[in-house]
Design an enzyme around this catalytic site. Structure first.
Site, mmCIF file in Angstrom:
data_model
loop_
_atom_site.group_PDB
_atom_site.id
_atom_site.type_symbol
_atom_site.label_atom_id
_atom_site.label_comp_id
_atom_site.label_asym_id
_atom_site.label_seq_id
_atom_site.Cartn_x
_atom_site.Cartn_y
_atom_site.Cartn_z
ATOM 1 N N LYS A 1 0.858 -1.177 0.000
ATOM 2 C CA LYS A 1 0.000 0.000 0.000
ATOM 3 C C LYS A 1 0.898 1.231 0.000
ATOM 4 O O LYS A 1 1.757 1.370 0.862
ATOM 5 C CB LYS A 1 -0.904 0.041 1.241
ATOM 6 C CG LYS A 1 -1.840 1.246 1.277
ATOM 7 C CD LYS A 1 -2.566 1.344 2.617
ATOM 8 C CE LYS A 1 -3.565 2.498 2.609
ATOM 9 N NZ LYS A 1 -4.086 2.782 3.975
ATOM 10 N N HIS B 1 -6.057 2.174 14.398
ATOM 11 C CA HIS B 1 -6.401 0.812 13.994
ATOM 12 C C HIS B 1 -5.269 -0.143 14.347
ATOM 13 O O HIS B 1 -4.156 0.281 14.658
ATOM 14 C CB HIS B 1 -6.655 0.746 12.490
ATOM 15 C CG HIS B 1 -5.417 1.001 11.663
ATOM 16 N ND1 HIS B 1 -4.837 2.255 11.557
ATOM 17 C CD2 HIS B 1 -4.632 0.156 10.936
ATOM 18 C CE1 HIS B 1 -3.757 2.164 10.792
ATOM 19 N NE2 HIS B 1 -3.607 0.910 10.416
ATOM 20 N N ASP C 1 -3.421 -3.554 12.389
ATOM 21 C CA ASP C 1 -3.360 -4.130 11.048
ATOM 22 C C ASP C 1 -3.960 -5.534 11.044
ATOM 23 O O ASP C 1 -3.701 -6.333 11.948
ATOM 24 C CB ASP C 1 -1.913 -4.176 10.554
ATOM 25 C CG ASP C 1 -1.338 -2.781 10.293
ATOM 26 O OD1 ASP C 1 -2.132 -1.829 10.173
ATOM 27 O OD2 ASP C 1 -0.104 -2.661 10.211
ATOM 28 N N HIS D 1 -2.304 1.939 16.238
ATOM 29 C CA HIS D 1 -1.568 3.081 15.711
ATOM 30 C C HIS D 1 -2.441 3.913 14.781
ATOM 31 O O HIS D 1 -3.523 3.490 14.365
ATOM 32 C CB HIS D 1 -0.297 2.616 14.994
ATOM 33 C CG HIS D 1 -0.555 1.691 13.836
ATOM 34 N ND1 HIS D 1 -0.943 0.374 14.004
ATOM 35 C CD2 HIS D 1 -0.475 1.884 12.500
ATOM 36 C CE1 HIS D 1 -1.094 -0.200 12.822
ATOM 37 N NE2 HIS D 1 -0.825 0.697 11.886
#
Length: 333
Positions: A200, A219, A221, A275
């Site tokens: 990404k 969020h 991962d 994070h």
């Protein structure tokens, strides 16, 4: 066009930002960041010949922090520079050319050029555009989403991946051995040779009100491990003891995030890091995370060797694809 891109919005607003990008007070970085303090995230020199030491340091950081930075990782600086350069050049293309790689409306896959990724509870938007595509293994690659411009894009990505394998293997080996497993078992549990490297590229344009906006909302991962390559503009924050702190990058380091699947596989011994990312007023920030993902139909749960009557499973076993769908759409797992 899917929606108006943040890169275009940024060029039309000088002193304010649209309401959709203004976070609520419990999220605004100016209010919620502990200012003047950088989080002392572990930094690990993975070239150290003492492999037991490296294993211990990686495991300790994964248990206590869920993130760390690695230096002397073996990826040449010129390979990194080329990889970052072609990604930056893509976002400098004319808008019409970038849209050729846009994620198709209604597509189940997240691959492609886009702006919004997941459902947010308050309906807010992140100050970021992105490009997703798989870079390994070859059977998983969809050439439809690999930009033809700049001309060296494919070459630079393939060269970066070639060196990335060594980093991936070292991380999985260390985490596996620390759990008392064979060095190959943790990687096998998330797909082995079918483990997917999903790139990404995040593009965070200058923001007139960085005090009010976030690039990517808080969020963890979804994947197993994230290997993040940032540019020199700071912006990563991690939550520690309920407070948000800035994580200061070290030049040429890779930032490693423990993801949900490693937390699940370890039955909670390793922690997926919570994070988020901030933006700046006058500079473009970019980052290149590679998410190490299990195949979508692979069931992931606590490793059988790590659970017993005294240590029962703390997580459900679920197909990775179903897990991602629920998380992105805020459906209880």
């Amino acid at each position: 066009m899917e929606t108006e891109r943040v890169q275009n919005i940024a060029s039309t607003f000088e002193e304010t930002i649209p309401e959709a990008f203004i976070r609520s007070e419990h999220e605004q970085p100016a209010i919620t960041t502990v200012h003047g303090v950088n989080l002392d995230v572990p930094v690990i020199d993975v070239s150290d010949p003492d492999e037991e030491k490296i294993t211990r340091l990686i495991a300790d950081a994964s248990r206590e922090w869920g993130m760390f930075q690695i230096v002397n990782h073996g990826i040449p600086s010129e390979v990194i520079s080329k990889f970052q350069s072609v990604g930056r050049a893509f976002f400098e293309l004319p808008q019409a050319e970038k849209e050729l790689y846009a994620k198709p409306p209604g597509a189940k896959s997240i691959e492609g050029y886009g702006t919004f990724l997941q459902k947010e509870v308050e309906g807010k938007k992140g100050w970021v555009d992105h490009l997703f595509h798989r870079i390994w293994p070859p059977p998983a690659i969809n050439n439809r989403f690999w930009p033809k411009n700049p001309p060296l894009y494919r070459e630079a990505n393939e060269e970066y991946v070639k060196y990335l394998h060594g980093v991936v293997d070292k991380l999985f080996k260390s985490l596996s051995l620390d759990l008392g497993l064979e060095e190959h078992e943790l990687k096998e549990a998330v797909g082995g040779d079918e483990l997917t490297y999903l790139l990404k590229i995040n593009y965070y344009p200058p923001c007139p009100r960085p005090d009010l906006a976030l690039g990517v909302v808080a969020h963890t991962d979804m994947c197993s491990i994230t290997i993040l390559l940032p540019n020199d503009i700071q912006g990563l924050q991690a939550c520690r003891d309920g407070q948000w702190y800035c994580v200061k990058y070290i030049p040429h380091a890779l930032v490693i995030h423990i993801g949900d699947q490693i937390e699940i596989l370890s039955n909670g011994k390793y922690k997926s890091v919570f994070h988020r990312t901030t933006v700046t007023k006058d500079k473009t920030r970019m980052s290149w995370p590679v998410f190490l993902e299990p195949p979508s139909d692979l069931a992931v749960g606590p490793h059988p060797k790590l659970v017993n009557e005294k240590n029962p499973p703390k997580y459900k076993t679920r197909n990775y694809g179903d897990y991602c769908y629920c998380k992105l759409n805020k459906i209880p797992q």
